[in-house]
Design a protein around this motif. Structure first.
Motif, short mmCIF file in Angstrom:
data_model
loop_
_atom_site.label_atom_id
_atom_site.label_comp_id
_atom_site.label_asym_id
_atom_site.label_seq_id
_atom_site.Cartn_x
_atom_site.Cartn_y
_atom_site.Cartn_z
N HIS A 1 12.01 6.85 -4.78
CA HIS A 1 12.25 8.07 -5.55
C HIS A 1 11.27 9.14 -5.03
O HIS A 1 10.06 8.87 -4.93
N PRO A 2 11.77 10.32 -4.68
CA PRO A 2 10.89 11.37 -4.16
C PRO A 2 9.70 11.66 -5.08
O PRO A 2 8.59 11.90 -4.59
N ARG A 3 9.90 11.60 -6.38
CA ARG A 3 8.81 11.84 -7.33
C ARG A 3 7.68 10.82 -7.11
O ARG A 3 6.51 11.18 -7.10
N ASP A 4 8.04 9.55 -6.92
CA ASP A 4 7.04 8.51 -6.70
C ASP A 4 6.30 8.72 -5.37
O ASP A 4 5.10 8.48 -5.28
N VAL A 5 7.03 9.17 -4.37
CA VAL A 5 6.42 9.44 -3.07
C VAL A 5 5.40 10.57 -3.21
O VAL A 5 4.27 10.47 -2.73
N HIS A 6 5.75 11.62 -3.92
CA HIS A 6 4.83 12.75 -4.11
C HIS A 6 3.61 12.32 -4.92
O HIS A 6 2.48 12.72 -4.60
N GLN A 7 3.80 11.50 -5.94
CA GLN A 7 2.67 11.00 -6.73
C GLN A 7 1.76 10.13 -5.87
O GLN A 7 0.53 10.21 -5.97
N TRP A 8 2.35 9.30 -5.03
CA TRP A 8 1.58 8.43 -4.14
C TRP A 8 0.75 9.28 -3.18
O TRP A 8 -0.43 9.00 -2.96
N LEU A 9 1.35 10.33 -2.64
CA LEU A 9 0.62 11.21 -1.74
C LEU A 9 -0.52 11.92 -2.46
O LEU A 9 -1.63 12.04 -1.92
N GLU A 10 -0.28 12.38 -3.68
CA GLU A 10 -1.33 13.04 -4.46
C GLU A 10 -2.49 12.09 -4.72
O GLU A 10 -3.66 12.49 -4.61
N THR B 1 0.80 -1.22 0.00
CA THR B 1 0.00 0.00 0.00
C THR B 1 0.83 1.27 0.00
O THR B 1 0.27 2.37 -0.07
N GLY B 2 2.14 1.16 0.08
CA GLY B 2 3.01 2.32 0.13
C GLY B 2 3.42 2.80 -1.24
O GLY B 2 2.98 2.28 -2.27
N PRO B 3 4.28 3.80 -1.27
CA PRO B 3 4.77 4.30 -2.56
C PRO B 3 5.67 3.28 -3.25
O PRO B 3 6.22 2.38 -2.60
N ARG B 4 5.79 3.40 -4.55
CA ARG B 4 6.64 2.51 -5.32
C ARG B 4 8.06 2.57 -4.77
O ARG B 4 8.55 3.63 -4.40
N SER B 5 8.70 1.41 -4.74
CA SER B 5 10.07 1.35 -4.23
C SER B 5 10.92 0.48 -5.14
O SER B 5 10.40 -0.25 -5.98
N PHE B 6 12.21 0.59 -4.95
CA PHE B 6 13.19 -0.17 -5.74
C PHE B 6 14.08 -0.95 -4.80
O PHE B 6 14.45 -0.44 -3.74
#
Length: 64
Positions: A45-54, A31-36
């Motif tokens: 990646h900060p971009r993925d975290v921000h997209q997940w939050l949005e 359920t969390g942001p995409r990770s590698f």
């Protein structure tokens, strides 16, 4: 925290203001942001975290 490099699990937890254990649970549940996976380490990646939050804020708003 820099946005031009991948974040560690601890950096993500600090950014979100949640315990590290919460990030582990989100990873386990999917359920969390995409990770590698980089070797044995998980990175975000900060971009993925921000997209997940949005996406999460949009879901909350549409349920009203």
């Amino acid at each position: 925290m820099s946005t031009d490099r991948l974040w560690t699990l601890r950096e993500l937890a600090e950014y979100l203001g949640v315990p590290v254990q919460s990030i582990y649970q989100m990873n386990w549940r999917g359920t969390g942001p995409r990770s590698f996976k980089v070797g044995r380490h998980r990175r975000y990646h900060p971009r993925d975290v921000h997209q997940w939050l949005e996406a999460r804020s949009s879901d909350t708003g549409s349920a009203r």
